[in-house]
Design an enzyme around this catalytic site. Structure first.
Site, short mmCIF file in Angstrom:
data_model
loop_
_atom_site.label_atom_id
_atom_site.label_comp_id
_atom_site.label_asym_id
_atom_site.label_seq_id
_atom_site.Cartn_x
_atom_site.Cartn_y
_atom_site.Cartn_z
CG ASN A 11 -1.74 1.32 1.46
OD1 ASN A 11 -1.78 2.04 0.43
ND2 ASN A 11 -2.14 1.49 2.63
CD1 TRP A 12 3.36 0.89 -3.00
CD2 TRP A 12 3.52 2.12 -4.76
NE1 TRP A 12 4.07 0.15 -3.85
CE2 TRP A 12 4.18 1.05 -4.92
CE3 TRP A 12 3.43 3.09 -5.77
CZ2 TRP A 12 5.00 0.45 -6.03
CZ3 TRP A 12 4.24 2.81 -6.80
CH2 TRP A 12 4.89 1.59 -7.17
CE LYS A 13 0.12 3.49 4.73
NZ LYS A 13 0.00 3.94 6.07
CG HIS A 97 -5.74 1.96 4.91
ND1 HIS A 97 -5.29 2.89 5.97
CD2 HIS A 97 -4.71 1.11 4.96
CE1 HIS A 97 -4.38 2.74 6.43
NE2 HIS A 97 -3.93 1.63 5.61
CD GLU A 99 -3.26 5.55 6.40
OE1 GLU A 99 -3.08 5.78 5.18
OE2 GLU A 99 -2.32 5.32 7.25
CD GLU A 167 -3.64 -2.37 7.28
OE1 GLU A 167 -2.42 -2.68 6.60
OE2 GLU A 167 -4.09 -1.26 7.02
N GLY A 173 2.23 2.40 10.59
CA GLY A 173 3.28 3.48 10.35
C GLY A 173 3.81 4.13 11.72
CB SER A 212 5.12 -1.47 11.85
OG SER A 212 4.64 -0.21 12.21
N GLY A 233 3.09 -0.98 4.46
CA GLY A 233 2.86 0.27 4.07
C GLY A 233 4.34 0.51 3.91
N GLY A 234 5.09 1.22 4.72
CA GLY A 234 6.31 1.86 4.53
C GLY A 234 7.42 1.02 3.78
C1 PEP Z 1 -0.80 0.37 5.97
O1 PEP Z 1 -1.08 1.39 5.88
O2 PEP Z 1 -1.57 -0.35 5.34
C2 PEP Z 1 0.47 -0.28 6.49
C3 PEP Z 1 0.47 -1.46 7.17
O3 PEP Z 1 1.44 0.66 6.78
P1 PEP Z 1 2.92 0.26 7.66
O4 PEP Z 1 3.26 -0.98 7.10
O5 PEP Z 1 3.85 1.49 7.37
O6 PEP Z 1 2.49 0.48 9.19
#
Ligand code: PEP
Length: 261
Positions: A11-13, A97, A99, A167, A173, A212, A233-234
């Protein structure tokens, strides 16, 4: 029972220009574009979907979007339809998500509508659920995740084209990861809900962990009985870490003894 085929989805956001997307996708294709041991997906922002699609051509890596609207066309300024996503080459879409729930007020009912629209259009929905820190500390995490899951899946009958991502909001994040045991506890509860709704087919719905996940913690998480992959994500923003995650997932063995993949 054999585990489901692992899915590693990035997920590049709201990151990466079209040029950056092209080069990141090219690196991912070079490193994982012909393997079929695990499923791999990248979900760039809308503006980079077309350039990502071009770079993904001929590879096994799937293209996904991060959202979809429930109408197919018309006066819905700023929105993107499922058929538009299909046309540009998407095969999956992240829905609900945290967010989007937090900043854009998305409700379980709206996510439910989107899930049905995505499935009807032939897009694989990756439906996100997860509790906040306050909810976990209040001991409400299973209740929250259960409400979100059943709400998002109300009236959904197609278990074959469905992915759930657990999640925990406090782990997204932040560098804080749920321990494998904490994650498995919630995944097992989600699995029970899926089996209740879909019968045996509920065992085949992949439940991803997100929060994470990185090359240092992925192995133990992926070893859990009901963790069928990761929504990343990251660590999805750099090819090295993303490809490392794909390699770790591949080392867990294939999908099952019957298909040989
Ligand atoms: C996400 O936003 O879907 C996510 C899991 O982010 P991160 O891996 O950065 O926690």
């Amino acid at each position: 029972m054999s585990k489901n085929k692992i899915l590693i989805a990035g997920n590049w956001k709201m990151n990466k220009t079209t040029a950056e997307a092209r080069s990141l996708v090219s690196e991912i294709v070079a490193g994982a574009g012909s393997q079929t041991k695990v499923d791999v997906a990248v979900c760039p922002p809308f503006t980079a979907l077309e350039s990502a699609a071009a770079s993904l051509k001929g590879s096994s890596v799937m293209l996904g979007a991060q959202n979809v609207y429930v109408k197919d066309s018309g006066a819905y300024t700023g929105e993107i339809s499922a058929s538009m996503l299909k046309e540009v080459g998407c095969s999956c879409v992240i829905l609900g998500h945290s967010e989007r729930r937090q900043y854009f007020g998305e409700s379980d009912a709206f996510i439910n509508e989107k899930t049905k629209v995505a499935q009807a259009a032939g897009l694989l929905p990756i439906v996100c659920v997860g509790e906040t820190l306050a909810e976990r500390e209040a001991g409400k995490m299973l209740e929250v995740v259960s409400t979100q899951t059943t709400g998002a899946l109300a009236g959904v009958t197609d278990a074959a084209n469905l992915v759930i991502a657990y999640e925990p909001v406090w782990a997204i994040g932040t560098g804080k990861t749920a321990t494998p045991e904490m994650a498995q506890e919630v995944h097992a509860a989600i699995r029970a809900l899926l089996v209740k709704q879909f019968g045996e087919a509920g065992n085949k719905v992949r439940i991803l962990y997100g929060g994470s996940m990185n090359p240092a913690n992925a192995s133990e998480l992926l070893d859990q009985a009901d963790i069928d992959g990761g929504l990343i994500g990251g660590a999805a923003l750099k090819s090295a870490s993303f490809l490392e995650l794909v390699a770790i997932a591949s080392s867990k063995g294939g999908c099952c003894c019957c298909c040989g993949k």
